[in-house]
Design a protein around this motif. Sequence first.
Motif, mmCIF file in Angstrom:
data_model
loop_
_atom_site.group_PDB
_atom_site.id
_atom_site.type_symbol
_atom_site.label_atom_id
_atom_site.label_comp_id
_atom_site.label_asym_id
_atom_site.label_seq_id
_atom_site.Cartn_x
_atom_site.Cartn_y
_atom_site.Cartn_z
ATOM 1 N N THR A 124 0.834 -1.193 0.000
ATOM 2 C CA THR A 124 0.000 0.000 0.000
ATOM 3 C C THR A 124 0.873 1.249 0.000
ATOM 4 O OG1 THR A 124 -1.840 1.101 1.124
ATOM 5 C CG2 THR A 124 -0.203 0.039 2.517
ATOM 6 N N ASP A 125 0.301 2.362 -0.420
ATOM 7 C CA ASP A 125 1.021 3.626 -0.419
ATOM 8 C C ASP A 125 0.017 4.768 -0.397
ATOM 9 O OD1 ASP A 125 3.215 5.294 -0.431
ATOM 10 O OD2 ASP A 125 3.621 5.108 -2.560
ATOM 11 N N LEU A 126 0.461 5.898 0.092
ATOM 12 C CA LEU A 126 -0.328 7.119 0.043
ATOM 13 C C LEU A 126 -0.105 7.747 -1.323
ATOM 14 C CD1 LEU A 126 -2.088 9.098 1.684
ATOM 15 C CD2 LEU A 126 0.019 10.261 2.324
ATOM 16 N N ALA A 127 -1.174 8.161 -1.978
ATOM 17 C CA ALA A 127 -1.074 8.741 -3.311
ATOM 18 C C ALA A 127 -1.937 9.995 -3.391
ATOM 19 C CB ALA A 127 -1.529 7.730 -4.366
ATOM 20 N N SER A 128 -1.653 10.807 -4.395
ATOM 21 C CA SER A 128 -2.418 12.018 -4.650
ATOM 22 C C SER A 128 -2.994 11.936 -6.055
ATOM 23 C CB SER A 128 -1.504 13.234 -4.522
ATOM 24 O OG SER A 128 -2.187 14.403 -4.908
ATOM 25 N N ILE A 129 -4.308 12.058 -6.175
ATOM 26 C CA ILE A 129 -4.935 12.088 -7.499
ATOM 27 C C ILE A 129 -4.662 13.452 -8.112
ATOM 28 C CG2 ILE A 129 -7.119 12.102 -8.757
ATOM 29 C CD1 ILE A 129 -8.181 10.044 -6.821
ATOM 30 N N GLU A 130 -4.113 13.455 -9.344
ATOM 31 C CA GLU A 130 -3.856 14.711 -10.068
ATOM 32 C C GLU A 130 -5.029 15.087 -10.948
ATOM 33 O OE1 GLU A 130 -0.264 14.343 -12.336
ATOM 34 O OE2 GLU A 130 0.876 15.261 -10.717
ATOM 35 N N ASN A 131 -5.574 14.094 -11.648
ATOM 36 C CA ASN A 131 -6.756 14.360 -12.457
ATOM 37 C C ASN A 131 -7.636 13.122 -12.472
ATOM 38 O OD1 ASN A 131 -5.982 12.717 -14.798
ATOM 39 N ND2 ASN A 131 -4.510 14.326 -15.218
ATOM 40 N N LEU A 132 -8.915 13.353 -12.743
ATOM 41 C CA LEU A 132 -9.924 12.337 -12.535
ATOM 42 C C LEU A 132 -10.998 12.436 -13.602
ATOM 43 C CD1 LEU A 132 -11.085 10.282 -10.348
ATOM 44 C CD2 LEU A 132 -12.151 12.275 -9.305
ATOM 45 N N SER A 133 -11.477 11.285 -14.069
ATOM 46 C CA SER A 133 -12.651 11.226 -14.945
ATOM 47 C C SER A 133 -13.512 10.074 -14.455
ATOM 48 C CB SER A 133 -12.247 11.007 -16.410
ATOM 49 O OG SER A 133 -11.929 9.655 -16.662
ATOM 50 N N SER A 134 -14.625 9.848 -15.092
ATOM 51 C CA SER A 134 -15.490 8.744 -14.684
ATOM 52 C C SER A 134 -14.857 7.390 -15.027
ATOM 53 C CB SER A 134 -16.861 8.867 -15.342
ATOM 54 O OG SER A 134 -16.732 8.787 -16.747
ATOM 55 N N ARG A 135 -13.868 7.390 -15.921
ATOM 56 C CA ARG A 135 -13.250 6.130 -16.363
ATOM 57 C C ARG A 135 -11.870 5.869 -15.795
ATOM 58 N NH1 ARG A 135 -15.330 4.112 -21.731
ATOM 59 N NH2 ARG A 135 -13.470 2.872 -21.406
ATOM 60 N N GLY A 136 -11.224 6.883 -15.206
ATOM 61 C CA GLY A 136 -9.873 6.662 -14.716
ATOM 62 C C GLY A 136 -9.303 7.861 -14.001
ATOM 63 N N ALA A 137 -8.027 7.716 -13.634
ATOM 64 C CA ALA A 137 -7.350 8.780 -12.895
ATOM 65 C C ALA A 137 -5.851 8.674 -13.108
ATOM 66 C CB ALA A 137 -7.658 8.675 -11.406
ATOM 67 N N ARG A 138 -5.175 9.776 -12.836
ATOM 68 C CA ARG A 138 -3.708 9.799 -12.781
ATOM 69 C C ARG A 138 -3.361 10.127 -11.341
ATOM 70 N NH1 ARG A 138 0.960 11.446 -16.255
ATOM 71 N NH2 ARG A 138 2.428 12.563 -14.915
ATOM 72 N N VAL A 139 -2.581 9.234 -10.733
ATOM 73 C CA VAL A 139 -2.177 9.442 -9.350
ATOM 74 C C VAL A 139 -0.664 9.519 -9.275
ATOM 75 C CG1 VAL A 139 -4.208 8.242 -8.451
ATOM 76 C CG2 VAL A 139 -2.073 6.991 -8.720
ATOM 77 N N VAL A 140 -0.169 10.201 -8.252
ATOM 78 C CA VAL A 140 1.262 10.277 -7.995
ATOM 79 C C VAL A 140 1.512 9.547 -6.684
ATOM 80 C CG1 VAL A 140 3.208 11.799 -7.520
ATOM 81 C CG2 VAL A 140 1.519 12.436 -9.241
ATOM 82 N N THR A 141 2.470 8.628 -6.724
ATOM 83 C CA THR A 141 2.784 7.789 -5.580
ATOM 84 C C THR A 141 4.294 7.659 -5.440
ATOM 85 O OG1 THR A 141 2.408 5.583 -4.624
ATOM 86 C CG2 THR A 141 2.506 5.730 -7.008
ATOM 87 N N GLN A 142 4.740 7.198 -4.293
ATOM 88 C CA GLN A 142 6.178 7.081 -4.058
ATOM 89 C C GLN A 142 6.761 5.754 -4.522
ATOM 90 O OE1 GLN A 142 6.672 7.925 0.120
ATOM 91 N NE2 GLN A 142 6.691 10.122 -0.246
#
Length: 90
Positions: A27-45
Amino acid sequence: MLEGRKQPRTATRLLVNIFNVLYPHLTDLASIENLSSRGARVVTQRTWELGSHVGIRAISGAMNARARVVYCQPVAKDFAVGLDFLTQFR
């Protein structure tokens, strides 16, 4: 010729926990950068394996979803991860 995104993404900042569905201790803590109903881009370590199934759960609130990793790219000291939702993020 490449087509544009079928669903527009909305820039957002939302902290989530991301975890491997088969190995929930990964597991990891992540930050969603952008979001749609079909997906997302997250930043993680940490890096995430292409095609792996992950769960994401919002730190604040009860929003969660299951997703498939479609890309994982190094960005500075972190990783940008593209997620294709298998369930709705709600």
